[in-house]
Scaffold this motif. Structure first.
Motif, mmCIF file in Angstrom:
data_model
loop_
_atom_site.group_PDB
_atom_site.id
_atom_site.type_symbol
_atom_site.label_atom_id
_atom_site.label_comp_id
_atom_site.label_asym_id
_atom_site.label_seq_id
_atom_site.Cartn_x
_atom_site.Cartn_y
_atom_site.Cartn_z
ATOM 1 N N LEU A 41 0.818 -1.221 0.000
ATOM 2 C CA LEU A 41 0.000 0.000 0.000
ATOM 3 C C LEU A 41 0.848 1.265 0.000
ATOM 4 N N GLY A 42 2.172 1.077 0.033
ATOM 5 C CA GLY A 42 3.057 2.245 0.087
ATOM 6 C C GLY A 42 3.168 2.846 1.476
ATOM 7 N N LEU A 43 2.898 2.032 2.510
ATOM 8 C CA LEU A 43 2.996 2.498 3.895
ATOM 9 C C LEU A 43 4.218 1.883 4.563
ATOM 10 N N ASP A 44 4.832 2.653 5.431
ATOM 11 C CA ASP A 44 5.963 2.156 6.226
ATOM 12 C C ASP A 44 5.396 1.682 7.567
ATOM 13 N N VAL A 45 5.143 0.373 7.671
ATOM 14 C CA VAL A 45 4.443 -0.181 8.833
ATOM 15 C C VAL A 45 5.416 -0.813 9.818
#
Ligand code: DQA
Length: 141
Positions: A41-45
């Motif tokens: 999703l293009g998130l840095d989790v």
């Protein structure tokens, strides 16, 4: 977007704890899965778990200061911790997740202290609720 997925008390026992309610997936497997979901999703989790209320409050302060978004499952703290609620209020972007449908369980689980202070609460959809929370955060950008 940086996202902290914060799991509270007893959630480190996922996979062993009441699998009929919480499933067979361990916390480590969930964490690995969510980092992958975030990447897609293009998130840095980053996924964390603690049984210490003080540590959880510290992580929420960190998010309040850094601007990171939060996905939180406070576990039983959800039902009685004003300290967690006071910390959640300070974070700009928070989604609450519960693996089980707490309203279909014991009455003491029906009161949700932090729910008024979050964007929304996802419950009863199993571990998939975390993926839905991340998808929602990605849609905010
Ligand atoms: C929970 C529900 C809470 O009532 C319980 O105390 C938990 C997990 C859930 O994810 O369904 O620890 O937050």
């Amino acid at each position: 977007m940086k996202v902290l997925v914060l799991n509270g008390v007893n959630l480190g026992r996922l996979g062993q704890r009441q699998p009929e309610v919480y499933g067979a997936t361990t916390h480590a497997q969930l964490a690995e899965h969510l980092v992958g979901t975030g990447r897609g999703l293009g998130l840095d989790v980053e996924v964390r778990q603690t049984d210490s209320e003080a540590e959880m409050v510290g992580w929420l302060h960190e998010a309040a200061s850094s601007g990171a978004a939060v996905v939180i499952n406070p576990g039983a703290w959800s039902h009685y911790s004003y300290a967690i609620a006071d910390a959640v209020v300070q974070v700009e972007t928070v989604v609450e997740v519960h693996i089980s449908n707490v309203h279909a369980r014991e009455e003491w689980r029906h009161r949700l202290i932090i729910s008024p202070y979050v964007i929304g609460t996802i419950m009863g959809l199993g571990l998939g609720g975390y993926d839905l929370a991340l998808a929602h955060l990605a849609s905010l950008r």
